[in-house]
Design an enzyme around this catalytic site. Sequence first.
Site, PDB file in Angstrom:
ATOM      1  N   ILE A 100     -22.213   5.921  -7.226  1.00 21.17           N
ATOM      2  CA  ILE A 100     -22.114   7.371  -7.427  1.00 21.17           C
ATOM      3  C   ILE A 100     -21.778   7.683  -8.879  1.00 21.17           C
ATOM      4  CG2 ILE A 100     -21.589   8.078  -5.048  1.00 21.17           C
ATOM      5  CD1 ILE A 100     -18.607   7.917  -5.797  1.00 21.17           C
TER       6      ILE A 100
ATOM      7  N   LYS B 119       2.485  -7.947   4.582  1.00 21.86           N
ATOM      8  CA  LYS B 119       2.006  -6.726   3.935  1.00 21.86           C
ATOM      9  C   LYS B 119       3.132  -5.710   3.938  1.00 21.86           C
ATOM     10  CE  LYS B 119      -2.069  -5.242   2.335  1.00 21.86           C
ATOM     11  NZ  LYS B 119      -3.147  -6.013   1.708  1.00 21.86           N
TER      12      LYS B 119
ATOM     13  N   GLY C 279     -22.352  -0.445  -5.151  1.00 23.79           N
ATOM     14  CA  GLY C 279     -21.083  -0.293  -5.869  1.00 23.79           C
ATOM     15  C   GLY C 279     -21.005  -1.152  -7.114  1.00 23.79           C
TER      16      GLY C 279
ATOM     17  N   ARG D 141       0.845  -1.193   0.000  1.00 22.43           N
ATOM     18  CA  ARG D 141       0.000   0.000   0.000  1.00 22.43           C
ATOM     19  C   ARG D 141       0.881   1.244   0.000  1.00 22.43           C
ATOM     20  NH1 ARG D 141      -5.299  -0.166   3.869  1.00 22.43           N
ATOM     21  NH2 ARG D 141      -5.953  -1.703   2.343  1.00 22.43           N
TER      22      ARG D 141
ATOM     23  N   THR E   9     -12.289 -12.374  -8.283  1.00 20.73           N
ATOM     24  CA  THR E   9     -12.952 -11.877  -7.062  1.00 20.73           C
ATOM     25  C   THR E   9     -14.468 -11.916  -7.248  1.00 20.73           C
ATOM     26  OG1 THR E   9     -11.068 -10.445  -6.580  1.00 20.73           O
ATOM     27  CG2 THR E   9     -13.112  -9.935  -5.438  1.00 20.73           C
TER      28      THR E   9
ATOM     29  N   ASN F 184     -13.951  -4.944   1.636  1.00 20.97           N
ATOM     30  CA  ASN F 184     -13.078  -5.326   2.746  1.00 20.97           C
ATOM     31  C   ASN F 184     -13.566  -4.710   4.046  1.00 20.97           C
ATOM     32  OD1 ASN F 184     -10.902  -6.989   1.815  1.00 20.97           O
ATOM     33  ND2 ASN F 184     -10.174  -5.248   0.615  1.00 20.97           N
TER      34      ASN F 184
HETATM   35  P1  NAD Z   1     -13.808  -0.054  -7.450  1.00 20.76           P
HETATM   36  O1  NAD Z   1     -13.171   1.192  -6.956  1.00 20.76           O
HETATM   37  O2  NAD Z   1     -13.602  -0.455  -8.859  1.00 20.76           O
HETATM   38  O3  NAD Z   1     -15.403   0.009  -7.196  1.00 20.76           O
HETATM   39  C1  NAD Z   1     -16.016   0.680  -6.141  1.00 20.76           C
HETATM   40  C2  NAD Z   1     -17.329   1.223  -6.673  1.00 20.76           C
HETATM   41  O4  NAD Z   1     -18.061   1.771  -5.557  1.00 20.76           O
HETATM   42  C3  NAD Z   1     -17.142   2.328  -7.697  1.00 20.76           C
HETATM   43  O5  NAD Z   1     -17.941   2.081  -8.827  1.00 20.76           O
HETATM   44  C4  NAD Z   1     -17.599   3.579  -6.937  1.00 20.76           C
HETATM   45  O6  NAD Z   1     -18.157   4.551  -7.802  1.00 20.76           O
HETATM   46  C5  NAD Z   1     -18.644   2.991  -6.014  1.00 20.76           C
HETATM   47  N1  NAD Z   1     -18.941   3.840  -4.861  1.00 20.76           N
HETATM   48  C6  NAD Z   1     -18.122   4.683  -4.201  1.00 20.76           C
HETATM   49  N2  NAD Z   1     -18.814   5.310  -3.223  1.00 20.76           N
HETATM   50  C7  NAD Z   1     -20.075   4.841  -3.277  1.00 20.76           C
HETATM   51  C8  NAD Z   1     -21.250   5.102  -2.524  1.00 20.76           C
HETATM   52  N3  NAD Z   1     -21.281   5.990  -1.523  1.00 20.76           N
HETATM   53  N4  NAD Z   1     -22.382   4.410  -2.833  1.00 20.76           N
HETATM   54  C9  NAD Z   1     -22.368   3.517  -3.854  1.00 20.76           C
HETATM   55  N5  NAD Z   1     -21.309   3.256  -4.611  1.00 20.76           N
HETATM   56  C10 NAD Z   1     -20.168   3.902  -4.326  1.00 20.76           C
HETATM   57  O7  NAD Z   1     -13.334  -1.191  -6.441  1.00 20.76           O
HETATM   58  P2  NAD Z   1     -13.412  -2.767  -6.664  1.00 20.76           P
HETATM   59  O8  NAD Z   1     -12.092  -3.272  -7.112  1.00 20.76           O
HETATM   60  O9  NAD Z   1     -14.647  -3.125  -7.416  1.00 20.76           O
HETATM   61  O10 NAD Z   1     -13.547  -3.250  -5.143  1.00 20.76           O
HETATM   62  C11 NAD Z   1     -14.758  -3.092  -4.431  1.00 20.76           C
HETATM   63  C12 NAD Z   1     -14.546  -3.532  -2.986  1.00 20.76           C
HETATM   64  O11 NAD Z   1     -14.081  -4.883  -2.956  1.00 20.76           O
HETATM   65  C13 NAD Z   1     -13.478  -2.722  -2.233  1.00 20.76           C
HETATM   66  O12 NAD Z   1     -13.838  -2.645  -0.866  1.00 20.76           O
HETATM   67  C14 NAD Z   1     -12.225  -3.571  -2.387  1.00 20.76           C
HETATM   68  O13 NAD Z   1     -11.304  -3.346  -1.333  1.00 20.76           O
HETATM   69  C15 NAD Z   1     -12.805  -4.964  -2.307  1.00 20.76           C
HETATM   70  N6  NAD Z   1     -11.982  -5.992  -2.952  1.00 20.76           N
HETATM   71  C16 NAD Z   1     -11.664  -5.907  -4.261  1.00 20.76           C
HETATM   72  C17 NAD Z   1     -10.886  -6.895  -4.861  1.00 20.76           C
HETATM   73  C18 NAD Z   1     -10.506  -6.847  -6.321  1.00 20.76           C
HETATM   74  O14 NAD Z   1     -10.025  -7.860  -6.839  1.00 20.76           O
HETATM   75  N7  NAD Z   1     -10.711  -5.747  -7.013  1.00 20.76           N
HETATM   76  C19 NAD Z   1     -10.423  -7.974  -4.087  1.00 20.76           C
HETATM   77  C20 NAD Z   1     -10.780  -8.049  -2.737  1.00 20.76           C
HETATM   78  C21 NAD Z   1     -11.564  -7.044  -2.173  1.00 20.76           C
END
Ligand code: NAD
Length: 381
Positions: free
Chosen positions: A213, A89, A189, A53, A159, A275
Site C-alpha cells: 500500500i 509472553k 508487503g 505487546r 528474519t 505471522n
Molecule cells: P512492516 O510493518 O515493516 O511491513 C508490512 C508491510 O506490509 C508494509 O510495507 C505495509 O505497507 C504492507 N502492507 C500493509 N497492508 C498491505 C496490503 N493490504 N497489501 C500489501 N501490503 C500491505 O512489518 P515487518 O516487520 O516487515 O513484518 C512483516 C510480517 O512479518 C508481519 O506479519 C510480522 O508480524 C512478521 N514478522 C516480522 C518479524 C521481524 O523481524 N520484523 C519477525 C517475525 C515475523
Amino acid sequence: MLAEKMSMTKEFELFEQMSEHEQVVFCNDPSTGLRAIIAIHDTTLGPALGGCRMQPYSSVGEALEDVLRLSKGMTYKCAAADVDFGGGKAVIIGDPKTEKSPELFRAFGQFVNSLGGRFYTGTDMGTTMDDFIHAMKETNFVNGLPEAYGGGGDSSIPTAAGVLNGIKATNQLLYGNDALGPHVYAIQGLGKVGFKVAVGLLEAGAHIYVTDISEESLRAIGEVAVKTTGTVQRVAKEAIYSQKADIFVPCAFGGIINDTTIPQFKVKAIVGSANNQLLDARHGKLLQDKGILYAPDYIVNAGGLIQVADELYGFNKERVLAKTKHIYDAVLEVYRDATSSGKTTEESANAMCEKRIATRGKRNSFYSESVKPKWSIRKQS
Ligand code: NAD
C-alpha cells in the site's frame, strides 16, 4: 451435584483456562497505571522468552486470552528454532499512542525482574526498543535491544535471511536444487522484512511480482531492480493472490490463507514471514489437498527470535546469520515428514517441536548432586 460441579468449574475457571501453562502473573502498579499480564507456558527448554505487546484490550479476559495463546506459540517457535528457551509472553493493557511513559516501563521491568530469570522479554506489537531501554534499568532480563545497548538491533535482517533460507529449502524440494534465481515469486508487503527478501531475490536474478500500500516502497524496489539481474512488476493489492508464480511470499499480515484466497492461488508453495498465515488449521489441509506446499510461518520467520536468543552469548551478527541456516534444514525436515506421514506441514511442525521438547526434557531429569540445592536433599543424621 451437577450444580455443585458447575460452580466448582466457575470458581476454578482461571486455572482451567491456564491449564497448559506453568505460571501467569498479573502485574498492577497504580502509581504508573501499569496493568500487565505475563504468561509462562513451558520452560522445559530453558527460561521463557517472548515479547511484550501493548494494546488497548477491552477486557482482562481478552488480554489473558491473547497472552496465553501467544506464549504457547512461543514454546513451539523456540523449539523449532532450536534455541534453549521456553515459551512466554507479556501484554500491557493500554493504548501505546497515549498511555506510555518511562516510569510505566520501569515498573514493568521490576515485575520481570521479580521472576528471577524465568522470563526474558523485549519488543512486540505496540512496544519499541526505546521502551525497553527504560525497562532495562530495572532488569537484566530484557533482550532485543539496540546495538548501542549491546543488543542485536534490527531483527528484520535475520528474519529476511531466514525467509530466503526457507525459500531455498522449498526450491530444493520442488526442483532438486535450491537456486533462488530461476523462479517467479509473488511478494505481499515490502516492509522491513519483505523489502529485504525482495532485494535478495532480485540479486539472485529472480522475477518478482510485488504489492504494497506504500507507493514509496514500490518505487524503491523498482530502483533496486535496475541495479540487479532480476526483474520486478507491481500488481494491485488483491491481485497478488491470483498471480501465476512459483512461490507466494506473504510478508504483510496474518490470516491471508483462507477460504477466499485458497481458490485463487496459482503457486506451488507459500513461504513468507507473516505471522499466523493460516486463518484456521483446516486451511492447512485445504492447501495440502490443492497440492500447495506450505512452509509453517513460525519456522520460516524465526530469524528475529534466533537473534534475540543469541544476545545472551554476546551479540555476533555473523553467528546469527549462520544460525538462520537452521531454518533451511527445519523446513525440509517438515516437508519430508509431512510427505511421508500424510500430515499437513503445520501438524508435522507441531509434532516435531513436541518431540524435541520431550527429548530435551529428559536431559533436565538427569540427577546431579553437585547442582541440586543443598536444602532439597534430606540428610541422614
Ligand atoms: P512492516 O510493518 O515493516 O511491513 C508490512 C508491510 O506490509 C508494509 O510495507 C505495509 O505497507 C504492507 N502492507 C500493509 N497492508 C498491505 C496490503 N493490504 N497489501 C500489501 N501490503 C500491505 O512489518 P515487518 O516487520 O516487515 O513484518 C512483516 C510480517 O512479518 C508481519 O506479519 C510480522 O508480524 C512478521 N514478522 C516480522 C518479524 C521481524 O523481524 N520484523 C519477525 C517475525 C515475523
